[in-house]
Design a protein around this motif. Sequence first.
Motif, PDB file in Angstrom:
ATOM      1  N   ILE A  53       0.887  -1.168   0.000  1.00  0.00           N
ATOM      2  CA  ILE A  53       0.000   0.000   0.000  1.00  0.00           C
ATOM      3  C   ILE A  53       0.919   1.210   0.000  1.00  0.00           C
ATOM      4  O   ILE A  53       1.749   1.363   0.899  1.00  0.00           O
ATOM      5  N   GLN A  54       0.795   2.087  -0.990  1.00  0.00           N
ATOM      6  CA  GLN A  54       1.734   3.194  -1.074  1.00  0.00           C
ATOM      7  C   GLN A  54       1.078   4.470  -1.585  1.00  0.00           C
ATOM      8  O   GLN A  54       0.044   4.444  -2.257  1.00  0.00           O
ATOM      9  N   GLN A  55       1.704   5.589  -1.206  1.00  0.00           N
ATOM     10  CA  GLN A  55       1.321   6.922  -1.677  1.00  0.00           C
ATOM     11  C   GLN A  55      -0.177   7.186  -1.507  1.00  0.00           C
ATOM     12  O   GLN A  55      -0.856   7.652  -2.415  1.00  0.00           O
ATOM     13  N   LEU A  56      -0.674   6.865  -0.309  1.00  0.00           N
ATOM     14  CA  LEU A  56      -2.095   7.046  -0.032  1.00  0.00           C
ATOM     15  C   LEU A  56      -2.275   7.756   1.299  1.00  0.00           C
ATOM     16  O   LEU A  56      -1.737   7.328   2.324  1.00  0.00           O
ATOM     17  N   GLY A  57      -3.026   8.843   1.289  1.00  0.00           N
ATOM     18  CA  GLY A  57      -3.376   9.552   2.514  1.00  0.00           C
ATOM     19  C   GLY A  57      -4.805   9.233   2.904  1.00  0.00           C
ATOM     20  O   GLY A  57      -5.677   9.097   2.042  1.00  0.00           O
ATOM     21  N   VAL A  58      -5.050   9.113   4.207  1.00  0.00           N
ATOM     22  CA  VAL A  58      -6.393   8.813   4.709  1.00  0.00           C
ATOM     23  C   VAL A  58      -6.700   9.737   5.887  1.00  0.00           C
ATOM     24  O   VAL A  58      -5.878   9.886   6.794  1.00  0.00           O
ATOM     25  N   GLU A  59      -7.874  10.345   5.851  1.00  0.00           N
ATOM     26  CA  GLU A  59      -8.301  11.241   6.919  1.00  0.00           C
ATOM     27  C   GLU A  59      -9.682  10.830   7.394  1.00  0.00           C
ATOM     28  O   GLU A  59     -10.544  10.490   6.577  1.00  0.00           O
ATOM     29  N   GLY A  60      -9.897  10.851   8.717  1.00  0.00           N
ATOM     30  CA  GLY A  60     -11.212  10.498   9.235  1.00  0.00           C
ATOM     31  C   GLY A  60     -11.166  10.000  10.654  1.00  0.00           C
ATOM     32  O   GLY A  60     -10.325  10.429  11.461  1.00  0.00           O
ATOM     33  N   THR A  61     -12.044   9.040  10.986  1.00  0.00           N
ATOM     34  CA  THR A  61     -12.148   8.505  12.343  1.00  0.00           C
ATOM     35  C   THR A  61     -12.339   6.993  12.301  1.00  0.00           C
ATOM     36  O   THR A  61     -12.965   6.450  11.398  1.00  0.00           O
ATOM     37  N   VAL A  62     -11.762   6.342  13.303  1.00  0.00           N
ATOM     38  CA  VAL A  62     -11.983   4.913  13.524  1.00  0.00           C
ATOM     39  C   VAL A  62     -12.351   4.757  14.992  1.00  0.00           C
ATOM     40  O   VAL A  62     -11.545   5.071  15.879  1.00  0.00           O
ATOM     41  N   THR A  63     -13.558   4.282  15.256  1.00  0.00           N
ATOM     42  CA  THR A  63     -14.051   4.152  16.629  1.00  0.00           C
ATOM     43  C   THR A  63     -14.450   2.709  16.871  1.00  0.00           C
ATOM     44  O   THR A  63     -15.271   2.143  16.147  1.00  0.00           O
ATOM     45  N   VAL A  64     -13.856   2.103  17.890  1.00  0.00           N
ATOM     46  CA  VAL A  64     -14.063   0.681  18.164  1.00  0.00           C
ATOM     47  C   VAL A  64     -14.512   0.491  19.610  1.00  0.00           C
ATOM     48  O   VAL A  64     -13.939   1.072  20.530  1.00  0.00           O
ATOM     49  N   THR A  65     -15.552  -0.314  19.799  1.00  0.00           N
ATOM     50  CA  THR A  65     -15.920  -0.780  21.134  1.00  0.00           C
ATOM     51  C   THR A  65     -15.488  -2.228  21.227  1.00  0.00           C
ATOM     52  O   THR A  65     -15.910  -3.069  20.417  1.00  0.00           O
ATOM     53  N   ALA A  66     -14.624  -2.540  22.186  1.00  0.00           N
ATOM     54  CA  ALA A  66     -14.028  -3.869  22.295  1.00  0.00           C
ATOM     55  C   ALA A  66     -14.545  -4.594  23.522  1.00  0.00           C
ATOM     56  O   ALA A  66     -14.597  -4.038  24.613  1.00  0.00           O
ATOM     57  N   ALA A  67     -14.923  -5.852  23.331  1.00  0.00           N
ATOM     58  CA  ALA A  67     -15.365  -6.703  24.428  1.00  0.00           C
ATOM     59  C   ALA A  67     -14.625  -8.031  24.350  1.00  0.00           C
ATOM     60  O   ALA A  67     -14.319  -8.516  23.262  1.00  0.00           O
ATOM     61  N   TYR A  68     -14.369  -8.631  25.499  1.00  0.00           N
ATOM     62  CA  TYR A  68     -13.496  -9.807  25.546  1.00  0.00           C
ATOM     63  C   TYR A  68     -14.054 -10.988  24.736  1.00  0.00           C
ATOM     64  O   TYR A  68     -13.319 -11.679  24.042  1.00  0.00           O
ATOM     65  N   SER A  69     -15.345 -11.238  24.822  1.00  0.00           N
ATOM     66  CA  SER A  69     -15.911 -12.438  24.224  1.00  0.00           C
ATOM     67  C   SER A  69     -15.854 -12.440  22.703  1.00  0.00           C
ATOM     68  O   SER A  69     -15.755 -13.479  22.074  1.00  0.00           O
ATOM     69  N   LYS A  70     -15.912 -11.268  22.094  1.00  0.00           N
ATOM     70  CA  LYS A  70     -15.849 -11.164  20.633  1.00  0.00           C
ATOM     71  C   LYS A  70     -15.391  -9.753  20.306  1.00  0.00           C
ATOM     72  O   LYS A  70     -16.084  -8.790  20.555  1.00  0.00           O
ATOM     73  N   SER A  71     -14.209  -9.666  19.747  1.00  0.00           N
ATOM     74  CA  SER A  71     -13.645  -8.325  19.641  1.00  0.00           C
ATOM     75  C   SER A  71     -12.659  -8.173  18.504  1.00  0.00           C
ATOM     76  O   SER A  71     -12.009  -9.123  18.086  1.00  0.00           O
ATOM     77  N   TYR A  72     -12.562  -6.953  18.021  1.00  0.00           N
ATOM     78  CA  TYR A  72     -11.469  -6.557  17.148  1.00  0.00           C
ATOM     79  C   TYR A  72     -10.187  -6.538  17.965  1.00  0.00           C
ATOM     80  O   TYR A  72     -10.177  -6.110  19.109  1.00  0.00           O
ATOM     81  N   ARG A  73      -9.089  -6.989  17.380  1.00  0.00           N
ATOM     82  CA  ARG A  73      -7.813  -7.017  18.079  1.00  0.00           C
ATOM     83  C   ARG A  73      -6.847  -5.975  17.530  1.00  0.00           C
ATOM     84  O   ARG A  73      -5.959  -5.542  18.237  1.00  0.00           O
ATOM     85  N   ASP A  74      -6.979  -5.611  16.257  1.00  0.00           N
ATOM     86  CA  ASP A  74      -6.065  -4.679  15.613  1.00  0.00           C
ATOM     87  C   ASP A  74      -6.864  -3.542  14.980  1.00  0.00           C
ATOM     88  O   ASP A  74      -7.774  -3.797  14.184  1.00  0.00           O
ATOM     89  N   ALA A  75      -6.510  -2.315  15.321  1.00  0.00           N
ATOM     90  CA  ALA A  75      -7.228  -1.155  14.789  1.00  0.00           C
ATOM     91  C   ALA A  75      -6.233  -0.130  14.264  1.00  0.00           C
ATOM     92  O   ALA A  75      -5.362   0.328  14.998  1.00  0.00           O
ATOM     93  N   GLY A  76      -6.358   0.206  12.979  1.00  0.00           N
ATOM     94  CA  GLY A  76      -5.504   1.219  12.375  1.00  0.00           C
ATOM     95  C   GLY A  76      -6.303   2.014  11.361  1.00  0.00           C
ATOM     96  O   GLY A  76      -7.365   1.579  10.919  1.00  0.00           O
ATOM     97  N   CYS A  77      -5.797   3.150  10.992  1.00  0.00           N
ATOM     98  CA  CYS A  77      -6.495   3.975  10.006  1.00  0.00           C
ATOM     99  C   CYS A  77      -6.365   3.375   8.608  1.00  0.00           C
ATOM    100  O   CYS A  77      -7.356   3.051   7.959  1.00  0.00           O
TER     101      CYS A  77
END
Length: 205
Positions: A53-77
């Motif tokens: 992935i190259q030469q790409l700009g990204v602007e905005g928001t990433v909002t995650v609610t994480a819970a132990y039983s079922k959850s996202y583990r990695d969050a990036g823009c």
Amino acid sequence: AGNSRGRVKSDFTGGCNGKGYVLRGLAITADPDSMQGQDAVGLFRHVAGGSTIQQLGVEGTVTVTAAYSKSYRDAGCNVGSLRGSSYVKQCYSACEITVDQDLADGAVNVSAGGLVGTAKDNGWIMDCYTTGDVSIWPSESAMAIGHAGGVAGQMQEGAVQRCYATGTVTGPANGGSGYLKPGVGGIAGYVASYRAYIEKCCALN
């Protein structure tokens, strides 16, 4: 991008050259009920197979609610999980990354980064910068764990080279030990010894 919304995880493989363009208005809101079998969140959830992935700009928001039983583990823009000798280079992000842990369900070891959530299996981040804030809440709880970094939340195997970050980074400060010990860093929240490194980078946050 390049990821199924179904319950089977899929990888983006190949190349994406943004040619200097900027994607504005990214707005990702993820919670356990909308997870649908995925464990990463970002414009590209999973990047693998020697992809770039190259030469790409990204602007905005990433909002995650994480819970132990079922959850996202990695969050990036730009990328949630970067692995398999893949690269993110000459990119930037101006995203606000917020992870809110639902500790009533147990602590979640989440890795949140301004550009990439987690890099492993030779994931390379080169010549990039970030300006957005990264936070994992509640940071004051003794139960909270996770890794927060200005560029990458966690570097398991690979490198961050010639990058800088300017946003504020906030994360858990208590609890855990070893791999589960919380980590907060201007460039990366966690860097595995002997398998990952940071070179010629600057934390301006």
